[in-house]
Design an enzyme around this catalytic site. Structure first.
Site, PDB file in Angstrom:
ATOM      1  N   ASP A 359      98.178  77.264 121.406  1.00 22.21           N
ATOM      2  CA  ASP A 359      98.481  78.572 122.219  1.00 22.21           C
ATOM      3  C   ASP A 359      98.699  78.193 123.720  1.00 22.21           C
ATOM      4  OD1 ASP A 359      97.960  79.288 119.545  1.00 22.21           O
ATOM      5  OD2 ASP A 359      96.515  81.025 120.411  1.00 22.21           O
ATOM      6  N   ARG A 418      89.758  53.701 117.751  1.00 18.50           N
ATOM      7  CA  ARG A 418      89.588  54.667 116.655  1.00 18.50           C
ATOM      8  C   ARG A 418      91.239  54.714 116.012  1.00 18.50           C
ATOM      9  NH1 ARG A 418      87.002  60.325 118.620  1.00 18.50           N
ATOM     10  NH2 ARG A 418      85.062  59.653 117.879  1.00 18.50           N
ATOM     11  N   HIS A 532      92.567  64.933 117.389  1.00 17.55           N
ATOM     12  CA  HIS A 532      92.371  65.205 119.064  1.00 17.55           C
ATOM     13  C   HIS A 532      93.703  65.026 119.501  1.00 17.55           C
ATOM     14  CE1 HIS A 532      89.720  65.748 122.744  1.00 17.55           C
ATOM     15  NE2 HIS A 532      90.989  65.340 123.309  1.00 17.55           N
ATOM     16  N   GLU A 561      90.871  70.167 125.992  1.00 22.28           N
ATOM     17  CA  GLU A 561      91.787  69.404 125.107  1.00 22.28           C
ATOM     18  C   GLU A 561      93.246  69.713 125.479  1.00 22.28           C
ATOM     19  OE1 GLU A 561      90.857  69.385 120.910  1.00 22.28           O
ATOM     20  OE2 GLU A 561      92.765  68.316 120.647  1.00 22.28           O
ATOM     21  N   ALA A 576      84.746  63.238 124.246  1.00 26.30           N
ATOM     22  CA  ALA A 576      85.459  64.352 124.379  1.00 26.30           C
ATOM     23  C   ALA A 576      84.518  65.482 124.686  1.00 26.30           C
ATOM     24  CB  ALA A 576      86.169  64.867 122.934  1.00 26.30           C
TER      25      ALA A 576
HETATM   26  P1  ADP Z   1      87.973  72.323 123.890  1.00 27.20           P
HETATM   27  O1  ADP Z   1      87.287  71.354 123.465  1.00 27.20           O
HETATM   28  O2  ADP Z   1      88.855  72.146 124.884  1.00 27.20           O
HETATM   29  O3  ADP Z   1      86.829  73.217 124.674  1.00 27.20           O
HETATM   30  P2  ADP Z   1      87.798  73.892 121.656  1.00 27.20           P
HETATM   31  O4  ADP Z   1      88.584  73.754 120.400  1.00 27.20           O
HETATM   32  O5  ADP Z   1      86.307  73.592 121.715  1.00 27.20           O
HETATM   33  O6  ADP Z   1      88.454  73.223 122.872  1.00 27.20           O
HETATM   34  O7  ADP Z   1      87.974  75.482 122.328  1.00 27.20           O
HETATM   35  C1  ADP Z   1      89.332  76.131 122.436  1.00 27.20           C
HETATM   36  C2  ADP Z   1      88.883  77.427 122.138  1.00 27.20           C
HETATM   37  O8  ADP Z   1      89.943  78.313 122.776  1.00 27.20           O
HETATM   38  C3  ADP Z   1      88.846  77.704 120.741  1.00 27.20           C
HETATM   39  O9  ADP Z   1      87.638  78.713 120.292  1.00 27.20           O
HETATM   40  C4  ADP Z   1      90.200  78.726 120.324  1.00 27.20           C
HETATM   41  O10 ADP Z   1      89.976  79.682 119.402  1.00 27.20           O
HETATM   42  C5  ADP Z   1      90.454  79.361 121.800  1.00 27.20           C
HETATM   43  N1  ADP Z   1      91.815  79.570 122.135  1.00 27.20           N
HETATM   44  C6  ADP Z   1      92.920  79.033 121.559  1.00 27.20           C
HETATM   45  N2  ADP Z   1      94.020  79.814 121.696  1.00 27.20           N
HETATM   46  C7  ADP Z   1      93.485  80.921 122.318  1.00 27.20           C
HETATM   47  C8  ADP Z   1      94.190  82.055 122.553  1.00 27.20           C
HETATM   48  N3  ADP Z   1      95.422  82.463 122.744  1.00 27.20           N
HETATM   49  N4  ADP Z   1      93.439  83.167 123.094  1.00 27.20           N
HETATM   50  C9  ADP Z   1      92.234  83.284 123.246  1.00 27.20           C
HETATM   51  N5  ADP Z   1      91.397  82.012 122.810  1.00 27.20           N
HETATM   52  C10 ADP Z   1      92.083  81.135 122.300  1.00 27.20           C
END
Ligand code: ADP
Length: 595
Positions: A359, A418, A532, A561, A576
């Site tokens: 997103d 990897r 990833h 990420e 990560a």
């Molecule tokens: P990072 O390791 O970069 O922190 P994560 O996958 O642990 O990434 O966390 C990203 C979070 O962002 C997830 O909990 C995901 O559900 C949330 N997320 C993704 N898109 C949206 C959005 N449009 N609105 C709110 N939260 C979102």
């Protein structure tokens, strides 16, 4: 009067007794696609009129970080709606289905006609009024980077709102193996390990084929040790030096392990902090950011979200942090961008949580943000054959295990990068391999893997096999026993000196621990899995976001990420989580100070 009272009391007691007798409880244990055979145990209690009085999940062996919410939410809804046919929980479909099926089985095994209770009921939610909120810093995403950013912004004096589209915090970070690469430069331990921040820097850059931005890589490695100390200050517990290991694809023994399994320790810590600072911080779950708002000058000034009930929530903020994670679960995005694998269609599973749909990429594209190295998508050779998840993996560290294919033969360097390990795996029959190890790692079988599962549980669940001899192990794996024995004998020869001590074997492997000769032996099957997305939005060392013209988009920050250009073509295992804490903290601080 006294007499009347005691009669009433006696009657009341009798009625309670009658009611208690009339309640009937039914218990069953069911299977799940994640936890395997016997993964879920539930108890359902029906009142004498047949309505649902209580439901409990007594045991759930599914992945820590995923199973908690369905275990709480589904029983509560069953009681509330008096139905055993309630909605599954987003992001935890397999655990949800296991609970639903086991509850039904419990009743049916007990002779209950479930027709009426199977009537589908949904919680009726009325759309709430649209809302407009104002804060200093709004963070999109409550994963590792987002919550680190939120806390760091608050510590730097800001009021913070975090929005998370899923019903729970954690994102992918909570599912990670938990390893964090960090070096305390010039410490006695680092010297003993032959390690340094500069060696971490060199390996990270080289491991990514020098595509990582050197400044970002230096920021990552030089703040890594501080990042761990920061989590400790927040209350997170870590194992000591004796548990430092080489994580798969990590290339060096510099991975520190949190005490709680997988990534759960981070969120235990972060959410406690949020709870303790509700005056300045709030977390809105089930709230999906749709758009980043900009003012006339092009500076970020807030976000627009869809709330839990479908209402619109506008959050005005002095600065915005994007921490939405990657896009490994978005098949069309990964197919469109992939520059490495040829095809990443839906047949290739992923380790990621359901919300990893990119997103942030879409929201940032609308602002003409600049993206780097979007084609760099990392796969791991370590996915569960059914779900793609990392959990269920029996390995601990690199030097104690080997990979063998369906013929029982080794085929590559298990201590390598990897991407190389995954390419090697794709070339094997059914792109499937077995990780093989012995009881050096699991002396009794009740020791935990990196995901909080014991080897014996994995065996019981059918996710791993265990045998006293290699012949028996080969039979359970369905591989040629002679091949397996010869493969392990040759591997063991290298462990005990080989042709020349320290010299690579025929596959280029140089990391050899103790030989695999201490039964019982263990093996677990694994497949390639999308892990990833290393490309993402371009940031500077302050986590400021660039646009396509190379200018900074004011008041906009990104971390984790969703960002690109740190890991290059191949991210080292263990980097990560370091990335989430280091850059999350920086993004939060920058966002707080930009006001
Ligand atoms: P990072 O390791 O970069 O922190 P994560 O996958 O642990 O990434 O966390 C990203 C979070 O962002 C997830 O909990 C995901 O559900 C949330 N997320 C993704 N898109 C949206 C959005 N449009 N609105 C709110 N939260 C979102």
């Amino acid at each position: 009067m006294k007499k009347i009272l005691s009669v009433i009391l006696a009657l009341a007691l009798m009625m309670t007794a009658v009611l208690a007798v009339a309640d009937t409880s039914y218990t069953a244990t069911g299977d799940s696609q994640i936890g395997g055979v016997g993964a879920v145990t539930v108890t359902v209690t029906l009142a004498d009129d047949g309505s649902i009085k209580a439901v409990t999940v007594d045991e759930c062996k599914d992945t820590a970080g995923i199973c908690e919410l369905p275990c709480a939410q589904i029983p509560a809804q069953m009681v509330e709606l008096n139905s055993i046919n309630v909605d599954t929980v987003a992001g935890a479909t397999m655990t949800s289905n296991a609970i639903l099926a086991t509850v039904k089985a419990a009743l049916e095994n007990g002779g209950v006609d479930t027709t009426a209770l199977m009537e589908k009921k949904e919680v009726v939610v009325e759309k709430a009024a649209d809302e407009e909120l104002t804060t200093d810093v709004v963070v999109i995403g409550a994963g590792g980077a987002g919550l680190a950013a939120a806390i760091s912004a608050q510590q730097n004096g800001a009021n913070v709102i975090v929005v998370e589209k899923m019903p729970k915090v954690g994102g992918n970070t909570i599912l990670a193996g938990g390893a964090v690469n960090a070096v305390e430069d010039r410490s006695e331990f680092a010297i003993k390990q032959n390690d340094s921040v500069f060696w971490h820097y060199t390996q990270t850059l080289k491991g990514g084929d020098y595509q990582g931005d050197p400044e970002l890589v230096m920021t990552l490695v030089s703040n890594a040790w501080d990042a761990i100390q920061w989590t400790k200050e927040l209350g997170m517990e870590w194992y000591g030096e004796d548990r430092v290991f080489t994580v798969s694809g990590g290339l060096w023994p510099r991975a520190w392990k949190p005490v709680m399994p997988a990534g759960t320790g981070f969120f235990d810590t972060y959410t406690k902090y949020l709870d303790a600072h509700q005056d300045t911080m709030s977390l809105m779950l089930n709230t999906k950011a749709e758009k980043i708002l900009v003012d006339e000058g092009g500076a970020a000034c807030g976000i627009v979200c869809t709330g839990e009930t479908g209402n619109t929530i506008t959050i005005n903020a002095k600065s915005v942090v994007v921490a939405t994670g990657g896009f490994s679960k978005n098949v069309s995005l990964r197919m469109a961008y992939d520059a490495i694998w040829g095809t990443l269609d839906e047949t290739v599973l992923s380790t990621n949580h359901e919300g990893a749909t990119g997103d942030g990429v879409k929201m940032l594209q609308a602002l003409q943000a600049d993206f780097v190295q979007m084609g760099n998508i990392q796969l791991l050779p370590l996915g569960d054959p059914v779900t793609g998840s990392l959990s269920g993996n029996i390995e601990h560290g690199v030097d104690s295990r080997i990979f063998v294919n369906k013929s029982g033969l080794r085929y590559g360097d298990e201590g390598g990068r990897r991407d190389d390990m995954t390419r090697d795996l794709f070339a094997q029959e059914d792109a499937t391999m077995w990780i093989v190890m012995d009881s050096d790692t699991y002396p009794t079988g009740d020791e935990l893997n990196n995901f909080g599962e014991t080897a014996n549980q994995l065996v019981e669940a059918g996710r791993a096999v265990k045998a006293d001899t290699l012949d028996e192990l080969a039979a359970l794996m369905g591989v040629d026993a002679e091949n397996l024995k010869a493969t392990i004998a040759e591997y063991n020869r290298h462990c005990t000196g080989g042709d020349l001590e320290g010299q690579a074997d025929e596959f280029g492997r140089t990391l050899f621990g103790a030989p695999i000769d201490n039964g019982p032996f263990y093996a677990g099957a694994r497949v390639p899995t999308v892990h990833h997305t290393m490309g993402g939005v371009r940031i500077d060392t302050k986590c400021r976001v660039y646009n396509e013209n190379g200018e900074i988009i004011e008041n906009l920050y990104a971390a984790g990420e969703v960002t690109g250009g740190i890991h290059g073509t191949n991210r080292l295992g263990g980097n990560a989580l370091t990335d989430t804490v280091v850059f999350g903290r920086i993004a939060g601080e920058s966002a707080a100070l930009s006001r």
